[in-house]
Design an enzyme around this catalytic site. Structure first.
Site, short mmCIF file in Angstrom:
data_model
loop_
_atom_site.label_atom_id
_atom_site.label_comp_id
_atom_site.label_asym_id
_atom_site.label_seq_id
_atom_site.Cartn_x
_atom_site.Cartn_y
_atom_site.Cartn_z
N GLU A 79 -62.11 -25.65 42.42
CA GLU A 79 -62.20 -24.61 43.44
C GLU A 79 -61.38 -24.98 44.68
O GLU A 79 -61.46 -26.10 45.18
CB GLU A 79 -63.67 -24.39 43.85
CG GLU A 79 -64.57 -23.95 42.70
CD GLU A 79 -64.24 -22.56 42.16
OE1 GLU A 79 -63.42 -21.85 42.78
OE2 GLU A 79 -64.80 -22.22 41.10
N CYS A 142 -73.63 -21.66 44.36
CA CYS A 142 -72.55 -22.66 44.34
C CYS A 142 -71.62 -22.49 45.52
O CYS A 142 -71.24 -23.46 46.17
CB CYS A 142 -71.74 -22.56 43.05
SG CYS A 142 -72.61 -23.22 41.61
N HIS A 164 -66.21 -26.12 39.17
CA HIS A 164 -67.06 -25.38 38.23
C HIS A 164 -66.74 -25.82 36.80
O HIS A 164 -65.57 -26.02 36.45
CB HIS A 164 -66.81 -23.87 38.37
CG HIS A 164 -67.80 -23.17 39.25
ND1 HIS A 164 -67.42 -22.45 40.36
CD2 HIS A 164 -69.15 -23.07 39.18
CE1 HIS A 164 -68.51 -21.94 40.94
NE2 HIS A 164 -69.57 -22.30 40.25
N1 PCA Z 1 -73.84 -22.22 39.07
C1 PCA Z 1 -74.21 -21.17 39.99
C2 PCA Z 1 -75.31 -21.76 40.83
C3 PCA Z 1 -75.75 -22.99 40.13
C4 PCA Z 1 -74.72 -23.24 39.12
O1 PCA Z 1 -74.64 -24.24 38.40
C5 PCA Z 1 -73.03 -20.64 40.78
O2 PCA Z 1 -71.90 -20.68 40.28
O3 PCA Z 1 -73.22 -20.17 41.91
#
Ligand code: PCA
Length: 217
Positions: A79, A142, A164
């Site tokens: 990200e 997140c 991610h």
């Molecule tokens: N993914 C979610 C919240 C917790 C996670 O592992 C997100 O992408 O916001």
């Protein structure tokens, strides 16, 4: 040297979250001379950044990497931008579903990752790990954690950012249509390498741009 590595508890009805499985498997490992301290964040608005801030004050990290699951993404997704927006599509683990509110009313519209994102991208790919840069961590928990992390550490000289991860194969096997997946061992190897790269130095501005997938390319 200390690394703070976070993952999230399962959410959205899932029984497992690869981000925490990866983080916990690297707990106490030494990577490029730095010790990994792993923490599990609740998938709850407000609580997650509180637990993160507490961990930062205890661990006093030299590097912070937060991990989350992005089901549907096909690779390790580095990200670049945390946006000052919460707009939940589903409820968090406390049942809250806030919509169209800022993460912080007194903060900028966005923060950039302070990790060497292109060095991560090229290093991961060179080692055989599918990876890409992402311009949005979404508007759920997140992104709130990523935004609060960058806000908290702004100007403090501690590199921090967010990655991610895709679904695990066993999660993909339960989705219709099937989402892309990556095995836990491969995810662990990729995150271990990402931490080593992030510790090893600064961004090389000569690394190629990567706007493939953008609407103008
Ligand atoms: N993914 C979610 C919240 C917790 C996670 O592992 C997100 O992408 O916001």
């Amino acid at each position: 040297m200390n690394i703070l590595l976070t993952g999230f508890e399962p959410f959205g009805g899932e029984a497992i979250n690869p981000s925490w499985e990866v983080a916990r498997s690297l707990h106490n490992q030494v990577i490029a001379g730095a010790t990994v301290h792993s923490r599990c964040l609740p998938t709850v608005f407000g609580e997650a950044p509180r637990v993160l801030a507490e961990a930062i004050s205890v661990v006093r990290p030299d590097l912070v990497l937060a991990l989350g699951l992005a089901s549907g993404r096909a690779d390790v997704s580095i990200e670049r931008v945390a946006v000052n927006l919460i707009d939940a599509r589903i409820a968090d683990n406390a049942g809250a579903r806030p919509r169209d509110v800022p993460v912080r009313a007194d903060a900028p519209a966005a923060y950039f990752s302070t990790l060497p994102v292109k060095a991560l991208l090229h290093g991961l790919r060179a080692a055989g790990h599918p990876a890409s840069l992402s311009l949005s961590a979404g508007a759920f928990v997140c992104n709130q954690v990523f935004f609060e992390l960058q806000h908290h550490l702004a100007g403090r000289g501690v590199k921090s950012g967010f990655i991610h991860l895709p679904a695990l194969p066993e999660q993909a096997a339960r989705t219709v249509p099937t989402v892309p997946s990556m095995g836990l061992g491969a995810q662990i190897d990729a995150v271990r390498l990402a931490l080593a790269i992030a510790l090893s130095g600064d961004e090389d501005p000569a690394l190629a741009g990567t706007d493939e997938g953008s609407p103008t390319s």
